[in-house]
Design an enzyme around this catalytic site. Structure first.
Site, PDB file in Angstrom:
ATOM      1  N   ALA A 120       0.803  -1.224   0.000  1.00 37.24           N
ATOM      2  CA  ALA A 120       0.000   0.000   0.000  1.00 37.24           C
ATOM      3  C   ALA A 120       0.833   1.271   0.000  1.00 37.24           C
ATOM      4  O   ALA A 120       0.304   2.357  -0.173  1.00 37.24           O
ATOM      5  CB  ALA A 120      -0.919  -0.013   1.224  1.00 37.24           C
ATOM      6  N   ASN A 186       1.935  -3.910   8.451  1.00 38.29           N
ATOM      7  CA  ASN A 186       2.556  -4.182   7.153  1.00 38.29           C
ATOM      8  C   ASN A 186       3.264  -2.961   6.602  1.00 38.29           C
ATOM      9  O   ASN A 186       4.401  -3.042   6.145  1.00 38.29           O
ATOM     10  CB  ASN A 186       1.500  -4.684   6.168  1.00 38.29           C
ATOM     11  N   HIS A 216      -1.122   7.195   4.030  1.00 40.01           N
ATOM     12  CA  HIS A 216       0.228   6.832   4.460  1.00 40.01           C
ATOM     13  C   HIS A 216       1.182   7.940   4.033  1.00 40.01           C
ATOM     14  O   HIS A 216       1.173   8.334   2.863  1.00 40.01           O
ATOM     15  CB  HIS A 216       0.683   5.530   3.808  1.00 40.01           C
TER      16      HIS A 216
HETATM   17  N1  LIG Z   1       1.679  -4.790   2.496  1.00 45.63           N
HETATM   18  C1  LIG Z   1       0.554  -4.101   2.523  1.00 45.63           C
HETATM   19  O1  LIG Z   1       0.524  -2.911   2.229  1.00 45.63           O
HETATM   20  C2  LIG Z   1      -0.717  -4.806   2.893  1.00 45.63           C
HETATM   21  C3  LIG Z   1      -1.922  -4.112   2.836  1.00 45.63           C
HETATM   22  C4  LIG Z   1      -3.090  -4.788   3.164  1.00 45.63           C
HETATM   23  C5  LIG Z   1      -3.029  -6.114   3.555  1.00 45.63           C
HETATM   24  N2  LIG Z   1      -1.834  -6.753   3.615  1.00 45.63           N
HETATM   25  C6  LIG Z   1      -1.765  -8.177   4.037  1.00 45.63           C
HETATM   26  O2  LIG Z   1      -2.455  -8.972   3.145  1.00 45.63           O
HETATM   27  C7  LIG Z   1      -3.213  -9.929   3.860  1.00 45.63           C
HETATM   28  C8  LIG Z   1      -4.477 -10.249   3.079  1.00 45.63           C
HETATM   29  O3  LIG Z   1      -5.296  -9.084   3.028  1.00 45.63           O
HETATM   30  P1  LIG Z   1      -6.828  -9.209   2.588  1.00 45.63           P
HETATM   31  O4  LIG Z   1      -7.391  -7.839   2.643  1.00 45.63           O
HETATM   32  O5  LIG Z   1      -6.918  -9.991   1.336  1.00 45.63           O
HETATM   33  O6  LIG Z   1      -7.421 -10.074   3.801  1.00 45.63           O
HETATM   34  P2  LIG Z   1      -8.692 -11.001   3.771  1.00 45.63           P
HETATM   35  O7  LIG Z   1      -9.008 -11.300   5.188  1.00 45.63           O
HETATM   36  O8  LIG Z   1      -9.757 -10.463   2.888  1.00 45.63           O
HETATM   37  O9  LIG Z   1      -8.165 -12.358   3.060  1.00 45.63           O
HETATM   38  C9  LIG Z   1      -7.233 -13.223   3.614  1.00 45.63           C
HETATM   39  C10 LIG Z   1      -7.619 -14.612   3.143  1.00 45.63           C
HETATM   40  O10 LIG Z   1      -6.547 -15.495   3.445  1.00 45.63           O
HETATM   41  C11 LIG Z   1      -7.114 -16.687   3.959  1.00 45.63           C
HETATM   42  N3  LIG Z   1      -6.137 -17.363   4.802  1.00 45.63           N
HETATM   43  C12 LIG Z   1      -5.665 -16.964   6.008  1.00 45.63           C
HETATM   44  N4  LIG Z   1      -4.784 -17.854   6.475  1.00 45.63           N
HETATM   45  C13 LIG Z   1      -4.693 -18.816   5.541  1.00 45.63           C
HETATM   46  C14 LIG Z   1      -3.963 -20.009   5.451  1.00 45.63           C
HETATM   47  N5  LIG Z   1      -3.145 -20.377   6.431  1.00 45.63           N
HETATM   48  N6  LIG Z   1      -4.117 -20.766   4.347  1.00 45.63           N
HETATM   49  C15 LIG Z   1      -4.937 -20.403   3.355  1.00 45.63           C
HETATM   50  N7  LIG Z   1      -5.673 -19.272   3.380  1.00 45.63           N
HETATM   51  C16 LIG Z   1      -5.542 -18.509   4.476  1.00 45.63           C
HETATM   52  C17 LIG Z   1      -8.346 -16.253   4.726  1.00 45.63           C
HETATM   53  O11 LIG Z   1      -9.251 -17.314   4.877  1.00 45.63           O
HETATM   54  C18 LIG Z   1      -8.870 -15.133   3.832  1.00 45.63           C
HETATM   55  O12 LIG Z   1      -9.734 -15.624   2.845  1.00 45.63           O
HETATM   56  C19 LIG Z   1      -3.501  -9.279   5.221  1.00 45.63           C
HETATM   57  O13 LIG Z   1      -3.581 -10.259   6.227  1.00 45.63           O
HETATM   58  C20 LIG Z   1      -2.361  -8.367   5.427  1.00 45.63           C
HETATM   59  O14 LIG Z   1      -1.392  -8.965   6.260  1.00 45.63           O
HETATM   60  C21 LIG Z   1      -0.691  -6.129   3.282  1.00 45.63           C
END
Ligand SMILES: NC(=O)c1ccc[n+]([C@@H]2O[C@H](COP(=O)([O-])OP(=O)(O)OC[C@H]3O[C@@H](n4cnc5c(N)ncnc54)[C@H](O)[C@@H]3O)[C@@H](O)[C@H]2O)c1
Length: 262
Positions: A120, A186, A216
């Site tokens: 992000a 993150n 941000h």
């Molecule tokens: N780097 C960044 O800027 C940034 C920004 C937003 C989110 N993120 C990361 O990305 C991740 C995903 O974000 P999102 O909005 O898609 O979340 P979300 O909750 O919509 O989706 C996460 C999915 O992963 C699945 N999941 C979790 N653990 C799992 C596992 N062990 N095996 C298989 N599937 C699994 C969940 O069931 C869910 O469907 C967040 O947890 C966050 O850490 C990073």
């Protein structure tokens, strides 16, 4: 390219949809999900895997983790050990030093690379580049509407519903920010890993009733440049989807496909 995705939530689904914009179509897309999400993956015309071994057996050329911190721990070292470059979206997971070391060792011993996606936040390229000639200070500021801080320790520090103006409620290191406010972990961790590290990177968190969304800001003072970058992510159709994060992850795919990477 055969792409592997770990997670099919807001970001995973966006990345999968965005692959339709690639100049060179993927040769395959396998998504590692929990059993309850298999139908969703298959309805999108993609291959679902519920075991890591199945994902790895499909020999993806690149794997993107977008499932959360637990998934980084459970799968990313094994993906790297299998020799597959792996993009990590849940960069905050690497604030766990033992996990950071496991990932780094797995990559080192197989020759695969762990890629911390900018996600992000922007300006990560310049910040990381400036490391070679010396960085004096890096400050990350996360500004969100008060309700976006609900469920975090901000609730104990502020009356979120009564705020009438921008109110900072946390100032400390990126390590402390990531630990106490996991939803911001993150971005704070990404800025820290790119620049001065978790303990020398400063973080400020603000609840702002006038914030149009999640904002941000990164302020950098370095020997060869000073810069401030402010990212005001626009709301996407799905409020929980971080549009910029999915776009940043797609860029990692695009840059490995075409003749020119940027
Ligand atoms: N780097 C960044 O800027 C940034 C920004 C937003 C989110 N993120 C990361 O990305 C991740 C995903 O974000 P999102 O909005 O898609 O979340 P979300 O909750 O919509 O989706 C996460 C999915 O992963 C699945 N999941 C979790 N653990 C799992 C596992 N062990 N095996 C298989 N599937 C699994 C969940 O069931 C869910 O469907 C967040 O947890 C966050 O850490 C990073």
């Amino acid at each position: 390219m055969h792409l592997g995705l770990i997670g099919f939530g807001a970001i995973g689904q966006s990345v999968a949809e965005l692959t339709a914009t690639l100049d060179t179509p993927l040769t395959g897309l396998t998504v590692l999900v929990r059993p309850n999400a298999v139908a969703r993956v298959e309805a999108a015309g993609l291959t679902a895997a519920t075991e890591l071994e199945t994902l790895l057996a499909n020999r993806p050329d690149l794997i993107i983790e977008c499932a959360g911190h637990g998934a980084v721990e459970a799968y990313v070292p094994a993906c790297l050990s299998a020799g597959i470059d792996t993009v990590i979206a849940s960069v905050g997971a690497l604030t766990d030093t033992a996990l950071f070391d496991r990932i780094s060792e797995a990559a080192q011993s197989s020759g695969a690379r762990a890629i911390l996606a900018p996600g992000a936040v922007g300006g990560i390229d310049l910040l990381s580049a400036l490391r070679a000639s010396g960085i004096d200070s890096v400050t990350y500021t996360g500004r969100k509407p008060p309700q976006a801080w609900a469920g975090s320790p901000a609730e104990e520090l502020l009356d979120l519903e009564a705020l009438t103006k921008a109110t900072p409620f946390f100032e400390g290191t990126a390590r402390e920010a990531a630990g106490r406010f996991p939803k911001n972990a993150n971005v704070a961790a990404t800025v820290a890993f790119a620049g001065l590290g978790l303990d020398a990177t400063r973080a400020t968190l603000i609840a702002d009733p006038d914030a149009p969304g999640n904002i941000h800001e990164v302020q950098v003072e370095a020997r060869d440049a000073a810069f401030t970058i402010r990212i005001e992510g626009r709301a996407s159709a799905n409020a929980r989807t971080s549009a910029t994060t999915a776009l940043s992850l797609l860029r990692e795919v695009r840059n490995r496909q075409g003749p020119i990477a940027i």
